[in-house]
Every structure is written in C-alpha cells, then in structure tokens.
Design a protein around this motif. Structure first.
Motif, mmCIF file in Angstrom:
data_model
loop_
_atom_site.group_PDB
_atom_site.id
_atom_site.type_symbol
_atom_site.label_atom_id
_atom_site.label_comp_id
_atom_site.label_asym_id
_atom_site.label_seq_id
_atom_site.Cartn_x
_atom_site.Cartn_y
_atom_site.Cartn_z
ATOM 1 N N UNK A 1 0.860 -1.198 0.000
ATOM 2 C CA UNK A 1 0.000 0.000 0.000
ATOM 3 C C UNK A 1 0.890 1.240 0.000
ATOM 4 N N UNK A 2 1.538 1.535 -1.111
ATOM 5 C CA UNK A 2 2.558 2.596 -1.148
ATOM 6 C C UNK A 2 2.059 3.998 -0.822
ATOM 7 N N UNK A 3 0.757 4.236 -0.920
ATOM 8 C CA UNK A 3 0.256 5.581 -0.634
ATOM 9 C C UNK A 3 -0.148 5.763 0.829
ATOM 10 N N UNK A 4 -0.096 4.673 1.595
ATOM 11 C CA UNK A 4 -0.590 4.751 2.964
ATOM 12 C C UNK A 4 0.395 5.302 3.975
ATOM 13 N N UNK A 5 1.697 5.186 3.693
ATOM 14 C CA UNK A 5 2.703 5.556 4.678
ATOM 15 C C UNK A 5 3.962 6.026 3.965
ATOM 16 N N UNK A 6 4.488 7.154 4.387
ATOM 17 C CA UNK A 6 5.710 7.649 3.751
ATOM 18 C C UNK A 6 6.912 6.857 4.243
ATOM 19 N N UNK A 7 7.944 6.825 3.437
ATOM 20 C CA UNK A 7 9.173 6.118 3.814
ATOM 21 C C UNK A 7 9.824 6.776 5.022
ATOM 22 N N UNK A 8 9.799 8.083 5.045
ATOM 23 C CA UNK A 8 10.394 8.796 6.184
ATOM 24 C C UNK A 8 9.687 8.427 7.478
ATOM 25 N N UNK A 9 8.352 8.384 7.444
ATOM 26 C CA UNK A 9 7.582 8.032 8.634
ATOM 27 C C UNK A 9 7.855 6.587 9.052
ATOM 28 N N UNK A 10 7.982 5.688 8.085
ATOM 29 C CA UNK A 10 8.257 4.283 8.398
ATOM 30 C C UNK A 10 9.601 4.137 9.108
ATOM 31 N N UNK A 11 10.612 4.814 8.601
ATOM 32 C CA UNK A 11 11.924 4.756 9.246
ATOM 33 C C UNK A 11 11.866 5.329 10.657
ATOM 34 N N UNK A 12 11.099 6.391 10.818
ATOM 35 C CA UNK A 12 10.959 6.998 12.141
ATOM 36 C C UNK A 12 10.288 6.022 13.110
ATOM 37 N N UNK A 13 9.274 5.306 12.632
ATOM 38 C CA UNK A 13 8.573 4.340 13.480
ATOM 39 C C UNK A 13 9.494 3.198 13.900
ATOM 40 N N UNK A 14 10.340 2.728 12.986
ATOM 41 C CA UNK A 14 11.288 1.660 13.319
ATOM 42 C C UNK A 14 12.275 2.147 14.379
ATOM 43 N N UNK A 15 12.802 3.335 14.189
ATOM 44 C CA UNK A 15 13.785 3.873 15.122
ATOM 45 C C UNK A 15 13.145 4.118 16.496
ATOM 46 N N UNK A 16 11.914 4.622 16.502
ATOM 47 C CA UNK A 16 11.226 4.883 17.768
ATOM 48 C C UNK A 16 10.966 3.581 18.521
ATOM 49 N N UNK A 17 10.500 2.559 17.796
ATOM 50 C CA UNK A 17 10.217 1.269 18.432
ATOM 51 C C UNK A 17 11.500 0.627 18.965
ATOM 52 N N UNK A 18 12.566 0.705 18.183
ATOM 53 C CA UNK A 18 13.835 0.111 18.596
ATOM 54 C C UNK A 18 14.404 0.839 19.808
ATOM 55 N N UNK A 19 14.346 2.162 19.780
ATOM 56 C CA UNK A 19 14.849 2.950 20.912
ATOM 57 C C UNK A 19 14.090 2.607 22.192
ATOM 58 N N UNK A 20 12.780 2.453 22.090
ATOM 59 C CA UNK A 20 11.970 2.125 23.259
ATOM 60 C C UNK A 20 12.329 0.743 23.800
ATOM 61 N N UNK A 21 12.594 -0.209 22.899
ATOM 62 C CA UNK A 21 12.946 -1.567 23.332
ATOM 63 C C UNK A 21 14.301 -1.610 24.042
ATOM 64 N N UNK A 22 15.226 -0.730 23.652
ATOM 65 C CA UNK A 22 16.600 -0.834 24.137
ATOM 66 C C UNK A 22 17.002 0.276 25.104
ATOM 67 N N UNK A 23 16.063 1.159 25.434
ATOM 68 C CA UNK A 23 16.365 2.195 26.398
ATOM 69 C C UNK A 23 17.388 3.208 25.927
ATOM 70 N N UNK A 24 17.346 3.536 24.630
ATOM 71 C CA UNK A 24 18.253 4.548 24.089
ATOM 72 C C UNK A 24 17.428 5.677 23.476
ATOM 73 N N UNK A 25 18.090 6.753 23.098
ATOM 74 C CA UNK A 25 17.419 7.868 22.470
ATOM 75 C C UNK A 25 17.229 7.589 20.973
ATOM 76 N N UNK A 26 16.114 8.047 20.432
ATOM 77 C CA UNK A 26 15.876 7.880 18.995
ATOM 78 C C UNK A 26 17.019 8.520 18.206
ATOM 79 N N UNK A 27 17.521 9.611 18.685
ATOM 80 C CA UNK A 27 18.614 10.303 17.994
ATOM 81 C C UNK A 27 19.891 9.473 17.942
ATOM 82 N N UNK A 28 20.016 8.476 18.831
ATOM 83 C CA UNK A 28 21.193 7.599 18.808
ATOM 84 C C UNK A 28 21.164 6.659 17.609
#
Length: 199
Positions: A171-198
């Motif tokens: 569904x290429x129109x449903x979610x931007x690539x930038x937003x998808x990458x942000x969601x991955x980084x946010x989820x990973x940061x939350x799992x590992x106790x680090x900052x998204x900026x890391x």
C-alpha cells in the motif's frame, strides 16, 4: 563448457531470475520470461535448472545468500553494539529498494505452499534475529542498552520492520518512507532504552 564458466553463468541466471520474479511475481513469471531477460534459450535455462520450481527455489536461495552475506559482514564488524545496530537497521529497513522487498513479500506468501521457499525464508529470519539478539546482548552487557527481555525485543523489532515493509510496498500511498523509518527507530529505541537520535 568449463566448470568456472558454468558457475558464473549459473549465478548470472539466478540474478536475472530474481529481477524478473521481483517485477512479475512468482505466480506470473514464466521460464521463457527469465530466459528472454537473460538473453539465453529455455534449453540453456533447463540445462542449469531441471524444473521451474527448482529454478524459483534456487533464485530465492541466491537472493538469500546475498542478504546473509551482508548480515555476516555486520556480524564480523568490530564496531560498537550501537554501530552494528545502526548498520542492521539500515540493511533491513522497510524502505529498502522495492525490488528486494517485493521478492521477500512474494516469497513469504509462496512459502506457505513450498517447503523449499519456507526453509530458505526461515533461515533468513533466524539469522537476522540471531544477529540482532547478539547485538542487544552485547549492548546490555556493555551498559549501552537497557532491555529486560532481549529475545522478546528481537521479535518485536523485526515484527515492526516486516509489518511496515508490507504496508509500504503493498500500500505505497498509505505511509511515507520517512515516517516508516521513524517508526522503526522509535520502536527500537523504546525496546533498548536509548534515544531515537542515537539511531
């Protein structure tokens, strides 16, 4: 035909097969399509691969080897856990090239009906999770990550990556690539106790 030439020819055919299957899908690709794209006869194609199913399974195995080699490079890296994590997230990003993800997504669907594809798909998933688990364990041991359940975190991070990849490429129109990458980084940061900026 020398063994070396035959091996190179076979690799070329597998690479072309992956490209055609990625574009047309497993269900719509004919051996004549692959032969035409490779500039060879169907007879030569079947000289290297006895059946269509065998060709498809070996093409996916070839794509898997390329991916696993990239994971092995990260595994052998002497970088910090955070550096290796960044490299793994880049490699497995849901925003990677459409051709690659189309092949994986199509192969996942076919794997429900093909033991060969299921085995190869499972091998890729297992290796990816094993690498991420090692990175998390190293990061926890070094005090860089805070993660009470590395095994569960590994499953959840890859579930986010795979799920978002499906959304982006199906569904290429449903979610931007930038937003998808942000969601991955946010989820990973939350799992590992680090900052998204890391990340």
């Amino acid at each position: 035909m020398t063994p070396g030439f035959s091996r190179l020819r076979r690799e070329d055919l597998l690479k072309t097969a992956c490209e055609v299957i990625s574009e047309q899908g497993f269900g719509h690709t004919r051996t004549v399509d692959i032969a035409r794209a490779a500039g060879v006869s169907q007879a030569l194609l079947f000289y290297h691969f006895e059946t269509k199913d065998g060709l498809f399974a070996q093409a996916f195995d070839y794509a898997a080897r390329v991916h696993l080699d990239a994971l092995a490079d990260i595994e052998r890296s002497t970088g910090t856990p955070l550096e290796r994590l960044r490299a793994l997230l880049r490699r497995c990003s849901p925003t990677q090239t459409p051709d690659g993800w189309r092949l994986w997504i199509d192969a996942w669907a076919e794997a429900m009906r093909s033991a060969d594809l299921e085995a190869t798909s499972r091998r890729i998933d297992t290796q990816g999770r094993s690498l991420l688990r090692t990175i998390i364990d190293d990061g926890v041991a070094g005090g860089l990550f805070v993660c009470p359940d590395p095994e569960a975190a590994t499953w959840r991070i890859f579930a986010v990556i795979d799920g978002l990849a499906i959304q982006i490429h199906v569904h290429p129109r449903g979610l931007s690539r930038r937003r998808a990458n942000q969601l991955v980084r946010t989820a990973t940061a939350a799992e590992l106790g680090v900052q998204v900026s890391d990340l």
